[in-house]
Design an enzyme around this catalytic site. Structure first.
Site, PDB file in Angstrom:
ATOM      1  N   GLY A  34      -3.117   2.954   7.254  1.00 33.44           N
ATOM      2  CA  GLY A  34      -4.199   3.816   7.747  1.00 33.44           C
ATOM      3  C   GLY A  34      -5.273   4.082   6.698  1.00 33.44           C
ATOM      4  NE  ARG A  35      -1.894   5.912   1.581  1.00 35.60           N
ATOM      5  CZ  ARG A  35      -0.771   5.937   2.302  1.00 35.60           C
ATOM      6  NH1 ARG A  35      -0.800   6.400   3.549  1.00 35.60           N
ATOM      7  NH2 ARG A  35       0.371   5.532   1.799  1.00 35.60           N
TER       8      ARG A  35
HETATM    9  O1  F6P Z   1      -1.417  11.743   7.700  1.00 38.33           O
HETATM   10  C1  F6P Z   1      -0.567  10.774   8.163  1.00 38.33           C
HETATM   11  C2  F6P Z   1      -1.306   9.637   8.776  1.00 38.33           C
HETATM   12  O2  F6P Z   1      -0.377   8.772   9.328  1.00 38.33           O
HETATM   13  C3  F6P Z   1      -2.230   8.898   7.815  1.00 38.33           C
HETATM   14  O3  F6P Z   1      -1.571   8.023   6.992  1.00 38.33           O
HETATM   15  C4  F6P Z   1      -3.177   8.261   8.745  1.00 38.33           C
HETATM   16  O4  F6P Z   1      -4.314   7.789   8.105  1.00 38.33           O
HETATM   17  C5  F6P Z   1      -3.436   9.400   9.697  1.00 38.33           C
HETATM   18  O5  F6P Z   1      -2.175  10.047   9.827  1.00 38.33           O
HETATM   19  C6  F6P Z   1      -3.977   9.027  11.041  1.00 38.33           C
HETATM   20  O6  F6P Z   1      -3.112   8.158  11.717  1.00 38.33           O
HETATM   21  P1  F6P Z   1      -3.569   7.356  12.988  1.00 38.33           P
HETATM   22  O7  F6P Z   1      -4.661   6.427  12.583  1.00 38.33           O
HETATM   23  O8  F6P Z   1      -2.364   6.657  13.483  1.00 38.33           O
HETATM   24  O9  F6P Z   1      -4.091   8.351  14.007  1.00 38.33           O
END
Ligand code: F6P
Length: 533
Positions: A252-253
Protein backbone atom coordinates in the site's frame (compact mmCIF):
# COMPACT_ATOMS: atom_id res chain seq x y z
CA UNK A 1 27.64 -6.67 14.70
CA UNK A 2 26.87 -3.39 16.45
CA UNK A 3 29.69 -3.46 18.99
CA UNK A 4 32.40 -2.07 16.72
CA UNK A 5 30.18 0.86 15.81
CA UNK A 6 29.22 1.47 19.42
CA UNK A 7 32.91 1.43 20.42
CA UNK A 8 33.72 3.84 17.63
CA UNK A 9 30.90 6.13 18.69
CA UNK A 10 32.13 6.09 22.28
CA UNK A 11 35.52 7.26 21.03
CA UNK A 12 34.28 10.11 18.84
CA UNK A 13 31.06 11.27 20.44
CA UNK A 14 32.49 14.26 22.26
CA UNK A 15 34.50 15.77 19.42
CA UNK A 16 33.21 18.75 17.48
CA UNK A 17 32.65 17.51 13.97
CA UNK A 18 32.71 21.09 12.71
CA UNK A 19 36.48 20.92 12.90
CA UNK A 20 36.48 18.10 10.34
CA UNK A 21 34.43 19.96 7.72
CA UNK A 22 37.09 21.13 5.30
CA UNK A 23 36.98 21.18 1.51
CA UNK A 24 37.97 17.49 1.30
CA UNK A 25 35.15 16.42 3.54
CA UNK A 26 32.74 18.57 1.58
CA UNK A 27 33.45 16.46 -1.49
CA UNK A 28 34.25 13.18 0.27
CA UNK A 29 31.13 12.97 2.41
CA UNK A 30 28.59 13.45 -0.34
CA UNK A 31 26.89 11.07 -2.71
CA UNK A 32 25.61 12.26 -6.04
CA UNK A 33 23.62 10.80 -8.89
CA UNK A 34 22.94 12.99 -11.89
CA UNK A 35 22.00 16.39 -10.51
CA UNK A 36 20.93 15.15 -7.09
CA UNK A 37 23.38 15.58 -4.25
CA UNK A 38 23.27 14.18 -0.74
CA UNK A 39 25.60 15.99 1.64
CA UNK A 40 26.28 14.27 4.95
CA UNK A 41 29.47 16.19 5.74
CA UNK A 42 27.72 17.90 8.67
CA UNK A 43 27.57 14.74 10.75
CA UNK A 44 29.99 13.08 13.11
CA UNK A 45 30.56 10.20 10.67
CA UNK A 46 34.24 9.96 9.74
CA UNK A 47 36.00 7.61 7.33
CA UNK A 48 36.36 4.86 9.96
CA UNK A 49 32.75 5.20 11.03
CA UNK A 50 31.61 5.08 7.44
CA UNK A 51 33.66 1.95 6.81
CA UNK A 52 32.05 0.29 9.83
CA UNK A 53 28.62 1.34 8.63
CA UNK A 54 29.29 -0.04 5.17
CA UNK A 55 30.39 -3.28 6.86
CA UNK A 56 26.83 -3.55 8.16
CA UNK A 57 25.61 -3.71 4.56
CA UNK A 58 28.04 -6.51 3.81
CA UNK A 59 27.32 -8.43 7.00
CA UNK A 60 23.57 -8.32 6.49
CA UNK A 61 23.72 -9.15 2.78
CA UNK A 62 21.99 -6.01 1.55
CA UNK A 63 23.21 -6.43 -2.04
CA UNK A 64 21.84 -9.97 -2.36
CA UNK A 65 18.53 -8.97 -0.75
CA UNK A 66 18.26 -5.91 -2.98
CA UNK A 67 18.77 -8.08 -6.05
CA UNK A 68 16.23 -10.58 -4.74
CA UNK A 69 13.68 -7.78 -4.28
CA UNK A 70 14.16 -6.46 -7.82
CA UNK A 71 13.99 -10.02 -9.18
CA UNK A 72 10.59 -10.71 -7.59
CA UNK A 73 11.57 -13.04 -4.71
CA UNK A 74 9.03 -13.26 -1.87
CA UNK A 75 11.02 -11.05 0.52
CA UNK A 76 7.85 -10.08 2.41
CA UNK A 77 8.21 -13.32 4.33
CA UNK A 78 5.38 -12.93 6.86
CA UNK A 79 2.88 -12.50 4.05
CA UNK A 80 4.66 -14.70 1.50
CA UNK A 81 4.73 -11.97 -1.14
CA UNK A 82 7.16 -10.40 -3.56
CA UNK A 83 7.88 -6.68 -3.14
CA UNK A 84 7.81 -5.25 -6.62
CA UNK A 85 6.80 -1.61 -6.64
CA UNK A 86 9.97 -1.17 -8.71
CA UNK A 87 8.29 -3.16 -11.51
CA UNK A 88 5.65 -0.43 -11.79
CA UNK A 89 8.31 2.01 -12.95
CA UNK A 90 10.45 -0.46 -14.86
CA UNK A 91 8.82 0.91 -17.98
CA UNK A 92 11.67 0.33 -20.40
CA UNK A 93 13.47 -2.34 -18.38
CA UNK A 94 13.93 -6.10 -18.45
CA UNK A 95 11.24 -8.70 -17.74
CA UNK A 96 10.36 -9.22 -14.08
CA UNK A 97 9.37 -12.78 -13.28
CA UNK A 98 6.90 -13.64 -10.51
CA UNK A 99 5.77 -17.27 -10.16
CA UNK A 100 7.30 -18.05 -13.54
CA UNK A 101 5.54 -15.21 -15.38
CA UNK A 102 6.80 -11.87 -16.66
CA UNK A 103 4.63 -9.25 -14.94
CA UNK A 104 5.75 -6.37 -17.17
CA UNK A 105 3.20 -6.81 -20.00
CA UNK A 106 0.37 -6.41 -17.48
CA UNK A 107 2.09 -3.47 -15.79
CA UNK A 108 2.45 -1.69 -19.14
CA UNK A 109 -1.09 -2.59 -20.15
CA UNK A 110 -2.50 -1.11 -16.92
CA UNK A 111 -0.39 2.01 -17.36
CA UNK A 112 -1.73 2.42 -20.90
CA UNK A 113 -5.32 1.93 -19.70
CA UNK A 114 -4.74 4.52 -16.98
CA UNK A 115 -3.28 6.91 -19.55
CA UNK A 116 -6.26 6.38 -21.85
CA UNK A 117 -8.72 7.09 -19.06
CA UNK A 118 -6.73 10.06 -17.75
CA UNK A 119 -6.66 11.56 -21.25
CA UNK A 120 -10.39 10.98 -21.64
CA UNK A 121 -11.08 12.80 -18.37
CA UNK A 122 -8.67 15.63 -19.18
CA UNK A 123 -9.93 16.21 -22.71
CA UNK A 124 -13.63 15.83 -21.97
CA UNK A 125 -14.14 12.55 -23.83
CA UNK A 126 -15.19 11.15 -20.46
CA UNK A 127 -17.85 13.39 -18.95
CA UNK A 128 -20.13 13.49 -15.96
CA UNK A 129 -23.88 14.04 -16.20
CA UNK A 130 -23.17 17.79 -16.24
CA UNK A 131 -20.37 17.73 -18.82
CA UNK A 132 -16.59 17.94 -18.57
CA UNK A 133 -15.10 16.73 -15.28
CA UNK A 134 -14.03 19.70 -13.18
CA UNK A 135 -13.13 17.87 -9.95
CA UNK A 136 -11.60 14.53 -9.05
CA UNK A 137 -12.08 13.24 -5.51
CA UNK A 138 -9.67 10.49 -4.44
CA UNK A 139 -11.07 8.56 -1.50
CA UNK A 140 -8.43 6.44 0.20
CA UNK A 141 -6.30 6.31 3.32
CA UNK A 142 -2.70 5.51 4.21
CA UNK A 143 -0.84 4.44 1.11
CA UNK A 144 -3.95 4.96 -0.98
CA UNK A 145 -3.94 8.64 -0.03
CA UNK A 146 -0.62 9.95 1.27
CA UNK A 147 1.45 9.17 -1.83
CA UNK A 148 -0.84 10.66 -4.45
CA UNK A 149 -1.84 13.56 -2.17
CA UNK A 150 1.81 14.41 -1.56
CA UNK A 151 2.72 14.05 -5.23
CA UNK A 152 -0.23 16.08 -6.50
CA UNK A 153 0.77 18.91 -4.18
CA UNK A 154 4.47 18.58 -5.02
CA UNK A 155 3.80 18.83 -8.73
CA UNK A 156 1.23 21.62 -8.56
CA UNK A 157 3.15 23.72 -11.13
CA UNK A 158 2.53 20.93 -13.66
CA UNK A 159 -1.23 20.69 -13.16
CA UNK A 160 -3.28 21.20 -16.26
CA UNK A 161 -6.12 18.80 -15.49
CA UNK A 162 -9.19 19.03 -13.27
CA UNK A 163 -8.91 20.00 -9.61
CA UNK A 164 -7.89 17.08 -7.36
CA UNK A 165 -9.15 16.58 -3.83
CA UNK A 166 -8.26 13.92 -1.28
CA UNK A 167 -10.56 12.47 1.35
CA UNK A 168 -9.06 10.09 3.87
CA UNK A 169 -10.29 10.55 7.43
CA UNK A 170 -13.43 8.74 8.60
CA UNK A 171 -14.23 11.99 10.41
CA UNK A 172 -17.22 13.20 8.36
CA UNK A 173 -15.76 16.70 8.50
CA UNK A 174 -13.21 15.61 5.89
CA UNK A 175 -15.56 14.23 3.25
CA UNK A 176 -18.19 16.92 3.91
CA UNK A 177 -15.72 19.74 3.36
CA UNK A 178 -14.51 18.30 0.06
CA UNK A 179 -17.94 17.42 -1.32
CA UNK A 180 -19.23 20.88 -0.41
CA UNK A 181 -16.69 22.35 -2.80
CA UNK A 182 -17.65 20.11 -5.75
CA UNK A 183 -20.54 19.86 -8.20
CA UNK A 184 -21.69 16.20 -8.26
CA UNK A 185 -22.62 16.46 -11.94
CA UNK A 186 -19.02 17.20 -12.97
CA UNK A 187 -17.14 15.22 -10.32
CA UNK A 188 -15.28 11.94 -10.75
CA UNK A 189 -14.90 9.93 -7.54
CA UNK A 190 -11.96 7.55 -7.39
CA UNK A 191 -12.17 4.94 -4.66
CA UNK A 192 -8.58 3.96 -3.94
CA UNK A 193 -8.17 0.92 -1.74
CA UNK A 194 -5.87 -2.00 -2.28
CA UNK A 195 -8.12 -4.30 -0.26
CA UNK A 196 -11.44 -2.49 -0.85
CA UNK A 197 -12.35 -3.33 2.73
CA UNK A 198 -10.78 -0.45 4.68
CA UNK A 199 -13.58 0.89 6.81
CA UNK A 200 -12.67 4.58 6.51
CA UNK A 201 -12.50 4.42 2.72
CA UNK A 202 -15.61 2.34 2.23
CA UNK A 203 -17.60 4.57 4.60
CA UNK A 204 -16.48 7.72 2.76
CA UNK A 205 -17.13 6.06 -0.61
CA UNK A 206 -20.72 5.29 0.39
CA UNK A 207 -21.16 8.86 1.64
CA UNK A 208 -19.90 10.17 -1.71
CA UNK A 209 -22.20 7.78 -3.55
CA UNK A 210 -25.22 9.05 -1.61
CA UNK A 211 -24.16 12.68 -2.21
CA UNK A 212 -23.86 12.11 -5.92
CA UNK A 213 -27.10 10.10 -6.03
CA UNK A 214 -29.08 13.17 -4.96
CA UNK A 215 -28.56 14.80 -8.35
CA UNK A 216 -26.90 12.33 -10.71
CA UNK A 217 -28.98 9.56 -12.27
CA UNK A 218 -26.16 7.04 -12.84
CA UNK A 219 -23.70 7.53 -9.99
CA UNK A 220 -21.76 4.38 -10.91
CA UNK A 221 -20.79 6.06 -14.17
CA UNK A 222 -18.85 8.74 -12.27
CA UNK A 223 -16.94 6.35 -10.02
CA UNK A 224 -13.62 4.63 -10.69
CA UNK A 225 -11.79 2.14 -8.48
CA UNK A 226 -8.15 1.36 -7.83
CA UNK A 227 -7.80 -1.99 -6.13
CA UNK A 228 -6.49 -5.53 -6.12
CA UNK A 229 -10.01 -6.81 -5.31
CA UNK A 230 -11.98 -6.95 -8.58
CA UNK A 231 -14.87 -8.88 -6.96
CA UNK A 232 -15.37 -6.15 -4.37
CA UNK A 233 -15.20 -3.25 -6.84
CA UNK A 234 -17.84 -5.03 -8.92
CA UNK A 235 -20.04 -5.54 -5.85
CA UNK A 236 -19.75 -1.80 -5.19
CA UNK A 237 -21.18 -1.19 -8.67
CA UNK A 238 -18.13 0.13 -10.48
CA UNK A 239 -17.87 -0.88 -14.12
CA UNK A 240 -14.75 -2.97 -14.85
CA UNK A 241 -13.76 -0.46 -17.55
CA UNK A 242 -13.06 2.03 -14.78
CA UNK A 243 -11.38 -0.42 -12.41
CA UNK A 244 -7.58 -0.33 -12.41
CA UNK A 245 -6.13 -3.37 -10.74
CA UNK A 246 -2.76 -4.26 -9.34
CA UNK A 247 -1.24 -7.27 -7.69
CA UNK A 248 -0.58 -8.02 -4.03
CA UNK A 249 3.16 -7.64 -4.64
CA UNK A 250 2.63 -3.89 -4.48
CA UNK A 251 2.50 -2.75 -0.85
CA UNK A 252 0.00 0.00 0.00
CA UNK A 253 2.62 2.57 0.99
CA UNK A 254 4.65 1.78 -2.12
CA UNK A 255 1.77 1.94 -4.56
CA UNK A 256 1.58 5.40 -6.08
CA UNK A 257 3.54 4.31 -9.16
CA UNK A 258 0.61 2.33 -10.54
CA UNK A 259 -3.18 2.68 -10.37
CA UNK A 260 -3.06 4.42 -6.97
CA UNK A 261 -1.37 7.28 -8.85
CA UNK A 262 -4.37 7.79 -11.15
CA UNK A 263 -5.38 11.10 -9.54
CA UNK A 264 -1.82 12.37 -10.08
CA UNK A 265 -1.89 11.22 -13.68
CA UNK A 266 -5.19 13.01 -14.27
CA UNK A 267 -3.78 16.16 -12.68
CA UNK A 268 -0.46 16.35 -14.56
CA UNK A 269 -1.15 14.18 -17.61
CA UNK A 270 0.23 10.80 -18.67
CA UNK A 271 3.48 12.20 -20.12
CA UNK A 272 4.45 13.96 -16.90
CA UNK A 273 3.40 10.86 -14.95
CA UNK A 274 5.76 8.77 -17.09
CA UNK A 275 8.51 11.29 -16.37
CA UNK A 276 7.79 10.74 -12.65
CA UNK A 277 8.21 6.98 -13.22
CA UNK A 278 11.42 7.56 -15.18
CA UNK A 279 12.84 9.57 -12.30
CA UNK A 280 12.12 6.72 -9.91
CA UNK A 281 13.53 4.18 -12.34
CA UNK A 282 16.77 6.15 -12.61
CA UNK A 283 17.14 6.07 -8.82
CA UNK A 284 16.37 2.32 -8.87
CA UNK A 285 19.21 1.79 -11.33
CA UNK A 286 21.54 3.92 -9.27
CA UNK A 287 20.63 1.92 -6.15
CA UNK A 288 21.26 -1.34 -8.00
CA UNK A 289 24.64 -0.38 -9.41
CA UNK A 290 26.45 2.37 -7.50
CA UNK A 291 29.16 1.34 -5.03
CA UNK A 292 27.94 1.77 -1.49
CA UNK A 293 29.90 4.92 -0.77
CA UNK A 294 28.38 6.62 -3.82
CA UNK A 295 24.95 5.09 -3.36
CA UNK A 296 22.40 7.66 -2.17
CA UNK A 297 19.81 5.27 -0.68
CA UNK A 298 22.51 3.24 1.06
CA UNK A 299 24.29 6.28 2.47
CA UNK A 300 21.05 7.95 3.56
CA UNK A 301 20.11 4.72 5.32
CA UNK A 302 23.51 4.44 7.00
CA UNK A 303 23.38 8.03 8.22
CA UNK A 304 19.95 7.23 9.68
CA UNK A 305 21.28 4.06 11.33
CA UNK A 306 24.27 5.95 12.75
CA UNK A 307 22.00 8.56 14.31
CA UNK A 308 19.22 6.28 15.52
CA UNK A 309 20.67 2.89 16.37
CA UNK A 310 24.24 3.96 17.16
CA UNK A 311 23.99 7.48 18.65
CA UNK A 312 20.54 6.81 20.14
CA UNK A 313 18.75 9.85 18.66
CA UNK A 314 15.14 8.74 18.67
CA UNK A 315 13.63 11.05 16.06
CA UNK A 316 14.54 12.62 12.76
CA UNK A 317 13.13 15.81 11.34
CA UNK A 318 12.47 16.06 7.60
CA UNK A 319 12.56 19.73 6.66
CA UNK A 320 11.81 20.56 3.03
CA UNK A 321 12.88 24.06 2.01
CA UNK A 322 10.53 23.52 -0.88
CA UNK A 323 6.94 24.34 -0.09
CA UNK A 324 5.76 22.00 -2.82
CA UNK A 325 6.99 19.15 -0.58
CA UNK A 326 4.82 20.25 2.34
CA UNK A 327 3.21 16.80 2.56
CA UNK A 328 6.49 14.89 2.25
CA UNK A 329 6.97 14.50 6.02
CA UNK A 330 3.44 13.05 6.39
CA UNK A 331 4.08 10.71 3.48
CA UNK A 332 7.39 9.62 4.97
CA UNK A 333 5.77 8.99 8.33
CA UNK A 334 3.84 6.11 6.82
CA UNK A 335 6.63 4.98 4.51
CA UNK A 336 9.24 4.84 7.24
CA UNK A 337 7.30 4.21 10.43
CA UNK A 338 4.83 1.64 9.05
CA UNK A 339 7.72 -0.11 7.33
CA UNK A 340 10.39 -0.10 10.02
CA UNK A 341 8.41 0.44 13.22
CA UNK A 342 8.79 -3.19 14.31
CA UNK A 343 10.24 -4.81 17.38
CA UNK A 344 10.92 -8.31 16.14
CA UNK A 345 13.27 -9.52 13.46
CA UNK A 346 12.29 -11.68 10.51
CA UNK A 347 12.77 -14.84 12.62
CA UNK A 348 10.49 -13.56 15.40
CA UNK A 349 13.21 -12.70 17.92
CA UNK A 350 13.24 -9.34 19.69
CA UNK A 351 15.47 -6.76 18.00
CA UNK A 352 18.73 -6.10 19.79
CA UNK A 353 18.67 -2.43 18.71
CA UNK A 354 15.88 0.11 18.39
CA UNK A 355 13.42 -0.01 15.50
CA UNK A 356 13.24 2.88 13.03
CA UNK A 357 13.00 6.44 14.34
CA UNK A 358 10.05 8.77 14.79
CA UNK A 359 9.88 10.82 11.59
CA UNK A 360 8.34 14.26 11.62
CA UNK A 361 8.69 17.67 10.07
CA UNK A 362 7.27 20.71 8.34
CA UNK A 363 8.48 22.89 5.52
CA UNK A 364 11.15 25.49 6.23
CA UNK A 365 10.94 28.36 6.90
CA UNK A 366 7.65 27.79 8.78
CA UNK A 367 9.30 25.33 11.14
CA UNK A 368 11.95 27.90 12.02
CA UNK A 369 9.27 29.98 13.70
CA UNK A 370 7.74 27.04 15.48
CA UNK A 371 9.83 24.08 16.66
CA UNK A 372 13.41 24.89 15.61
CA UNK A 373 13.96 26.41 19.06
CA UNK A 374 13.92 22.86 20.44
CA UNK A 375 16.18 21.58 17.67
CA UNK A 376 18.77 24.27 18.41
CA UNK A 377 18.64 24.51 22.20
CA UNK A 378 16.63 21.56 23.50
CA UNK A 379 18.37 18.87 25.52
CA UNK A 380 17.87 16.11 22.94
CA UNK A 381 19.70 15.93 19.64
CA UNK A 382 17.38 15.78 16.63
CA UNK A 383 19.13 14.92 13.36
CA UNK A 384 17.67 17.00 10.56
CA UNK A 385 17.21 16.25 6.87
CA UNK A 386 16.97 19.34 4.69
CA UNK A 387 15.70 19.25 1.11
CA UNK A 388 16.33 22.23 -1.13
CA UNK A 389 15.99 23.14 -4.80
CA UNK A 390 18.31 25.56 -6.57
CA UNK A 391 15.34 27.16 -8.30
CA UNK A 392 11.64 27.47 -7.70
CA UNK A 393 8.93 27.83 -10.32
CA UNK A 394 8.39 31.53 -9.70
CA UNK A 395 11.08 32.97 -11.95
CA UNK A 396 9.94 36.52 -11.31
CA UNK A 397 10.40 35.93 -7.56
CA UNK A 398 13.77 34.23 -7.73
CA UNK A 399 15.31 36.66 -5.23
CA UNK A 400 12.75 35.36 -2.72
CA UNK A 401 13.84 31.83 -3.52
CA UNK A 402 17.44 32.84 -2.81
CA UNK A 403 16.33 33.93 0.64
CA UNK A 404 14.74 30.51 1.14
CA UNK A 405 17.99 28.77 0.14
CA UNK A 406 20.03 31.02 2.41
CA UNK A 407 17.75 30.07 5.29
CA UNK A 408 18.16 26.37 4.58
CA UNK A 409 21.95 26.55 4.49
CA UNK A 410 22.02 28.82 7.54
CA UNK A 411 20.10 26.29 9.58
CA UNK A 412 22.48 23.40 8.95
CA UNK A 413 25.42 25.74 9.61
CA UNK A 414 23.87 27.01 12.85
CA UNK A 415 23.13 23.47 14.03
CA UNK A 416 26.72 22.48 13.42
CA UNK A 417 28.56 25.57 14.65
CA UNK A 418 26.37 26.70 17.50
CA UNK A 419 27.41 29.72 19.51
CA UNK A 420 29.71 29.47 22.54
CA UNK A 421 29.55 31.48 25.73
CA UNK A 422 32.18 34.02 24.66
CA UNK A 423 30.33 34.79 21.47
CA UNK A 424 27.04 34.93 23.37
CA UNK A 425 28.56 37.36 25.87
CA UNK A 426 29.82 39.60 23.12
CA UNK A 427 26.31 39.75 21.66
CA UNK A 428 24.88 41.31 24.82
CA UNK A 429 27.90 42.94 26.46
CA UNK A 430 26.63 46.37 25.48
CA UNK A 431 23.36 45.80 27.37
CA UNK A 432 24.37 43.87 30.49
CA UNK A 433 27.29 43.47 32.85
CA UNK A 434 28.43 41.30 35.78
CA UNK A 435 26.18 38.43 36.87
CA UNK A 436 23.36 39.62 34.68
CA UNK A 437 25.64 39.46 31.62
CA UNK A 438 26.53 35.86 32.51
CA UNK A 439 22.91 34.91 32.99
CA UNK A 440 21.74 36.58 29.78
CA UNK A 441 24.66 35.14 27.80
CA UNK A 442 23.89 31.57 28.90
CA UNK A 443 20.40 31.84 27.42
CA UNK A 444 22.00 32.74 24.10
CA UNK A 445 24.39 29.78 23.91
CA UNK A 446 23.79 27.20 21.18
CA UNK A 447 25.69 24.01 21.89
CA UNK A 448 25.92 23.20 18.20
CA UNK A 449 27.51 19.93 17.08
CA UNK A 450 24.02 18.92 15.88
CA UNK A 451 24.00 16.80 12.75
CA UNK A 452 22.09 17.29 9.54
CA UNK A 453 22.08 16.08 5.96
CA UNK A 454 21.05 18.12 2.92
CA UNK A 455 19.50 16.76 -0.25
CA UNK A 456 19.94 19.32 -3.02
CA UNK A 457 18.51 19.26 -6.55
CA UNK A 458 18.03 21.77 -9.36
CA UNK A 459 14.23 22.16 -9.32
CA UNK A 460 11.13 20.18 -8.39
CA UNK A 461 10.00 18.35 -11.52
CA UNK A 462 8.15 15.05 -12.03
CA UNK A 463 11.52 13.31 -12.59
CA UNK A 464 13.04 14.78 -9.46
CA UNK A 465 10.03 13.85 -7.35
CA UNK A 466 10.27 10.29 -8.69
CA UNK A 467 13.95 10.20 -7.73
CA UNK A 468 13.29 11.54 -4.24
CA UNK A 469 10.50 9.09 -3.45
CA UNK A 470 12.44 6.13 -4.82
CA UNK A 471 15.47 7.27 -2.78
CA UNK A 472 13.41 7.19 0.42
CA UNK A 473 11.80 3.85 -0.45
CA UNK A 474 15.20 2.24 -0.90
CA UNK A 475 16.53 3.90 2.23
CA UNK A 476 13.71 2.18 4.13
CA UNK A 477 14.63 -1.11 2.47
CA UNK A 478 18.30 -0.83 3.46
CA UNK A 479 17.46 0.15 7.05
CA UNK A 480 15.02 -2.76 7.26
CA UNK A 481 17.57 -5.30 6.00
CA UNK A 482 20.25 -4.05 8.39
CA UNK A 483 17.80 -4.24 11.31
CA UNK A 484 16.71 -7.68 10.13
CA UNK A 485 13.03 -6.80 10.01
CA UNK A 486 10.29 -7.22 7.43
CA UNK A 487 9.64 -3.70 6.14
CA UNK A 488 6.66 -4.84 4.09
CA UNK A 489 4.01 -5.99 6.55
CA UNK A 490 2.06 -3.86 9.04
CA UNK A 491 0.59 -6.10 11.72
CA UNK A 492 0.82 -3.23 14.19
CA UNK A 493 -2.24 -1.54 12.75
CA UNK A 494 -4.51 -4.57 13.20
CA UNK A 495 -5.35 -4.48 16.91
CA UNK A 496 -6.78 -0.96 16.82
CA UNK A 497 -8.91 -1.85 13.79
CA UNK A 498 -10.36 -4.91 15.57
CA UNK A 499 -11.12 -2.99 18.74
CA UNK A 500 -12.75 -0.13 16.79
CA UNK A 501 -15.09 -2.59 15.10
CA UNK A 502 -16.00 -4.09 18.48
CA UNK A 503 -16.48 -0.65 20.04
CA UNK A 504 -18.77 0.79 17.37
CA UNK A 505 -21.99 -0.82 18.76
CA UNK A 506 -20.92 0.22 22.26
CA UNK A 507 -20.48 3.86 21.17
CA UNK A 508 -23.83 3.72 19.35
CA UNK A 509 -25.47 2.53 22.58
CA UNK A 510 -26.53 -0.81 21.11
CA UNK A 511 -24.26 -2.79 23.40
CA UNK A 512 -23.18 -2.21 26.97
CA UNK A 513 -19.63 -1.19 27.85
CA UNK A 514 -19.52 -3.96 30.47
CA UNK A 515 -16.32 -5.90 30.05
CA UNK A 516 -14.40 -2.84 28.86
CA UNK A 517 -11.71 -1.40 31.09
CA UNK A 518 -12.82 1.32 33.48
CA UNK A 519 -11.25 4.19 31.54
CA UNK A 520 -12.81 3.20 28.20
CA UNK A 521 -16.23 2.57 29.79
CA UNK A 522 -16.13 5.97 31.53
CA UNK A 523 -15.12 7.76 28.31
CA UNK A 524 -17.97 6.06 26.43
CA UNK A 525 -20.36 7.17 29.17
CA UNK A 526 -19.06 10.75 29.06
CA UNK A 527 -19.35 10.96 25.25
CA UNK A 528 -22.82 9.40 25.36
CA UNK A 529 -23.88 11.97 27.96
CA UNK A 530 -22.79 14.59 25.43
CA UNK A 531 -24.61 13.10 22.50
CA UNK A 532 -22.46 10.53 20.73
CA UNK A 533 -25.24 7.93 20.72
O1 F6P B 1 -2.84 1.23 7.81
C1 F6P B 1 -2.88 -0.05 7.31
C2 F6P B 1 -3.04 -0.06 5.83
O2 F6P B 1 -3.21 -1.37 5.43
C3 F6P B 1 -1.90 0.60 5.07
O3 F6P B 1 -0.79 -0.19 4.95
C4 F6P B 1 -2.56 0.93 3.79
O4 F6P B 1 -1.82 1.84 3.04
C5 F6P B 1 -3.87 1.48 4.29
O5 F6P B 1 -4.20 0.66 5.40
C6 F6P B 1 -4.99 1.49 3.30
O6 F6P B 1 -5.27 0.20 2.82
P1 F6P B 1 -6.16 -0.04 1.55
O7 F6P B 1 -5.47 0.57 0.38
O8 F6P B 1 -6.32 -1.50 1.44
O9 F6P B 1 -7.49 0.65 1.78
Amino acid sequence: MWQALKDHHAKVKDRRFETMVDADRATGFVAQTGDMRLDYAKTNIDADGRALLIDLLEQTGVAAKRDAMFAGAAINETEGRAVLHTALRNIDGDPVIVDGQDVMPEVRDTLDRMAGFADDVRTGRFTGQGGQITDVVNIGIGGSDLGPAMAVQSLAPYHDGPRCHFVSNVDPADVAAVLRSCDPATTLVIVASKTFTTIETMTNARTAQAWMGQSVADTGAQFAALSTAADKTAAFGIDPSRVFGFEDWVGGRYSMWGPIGLSLMIAIGPDAFRAFLHGAQSMDRHFQSAPWQENLPAMLALVGIWHNQVCGYATRAVLPYDNLLARLPAYLQQLEMESNGKGVSMDGADLDVHSGPVVWGEPGTNGQHAFYQLIHQGTRVIPCEFLVAARGHEDDLHHQHQLLVANCLAQSEALMRGRDLDEARSKVADKFSGDELERQARHRVFKGNRPSVTLAYPKMTPEVLGQIVSLYEHRVFVEGVVLGINSYDQWGVELGKELATALQPVVEGKQSAAGKDGSTAALVEFLQMHGVS
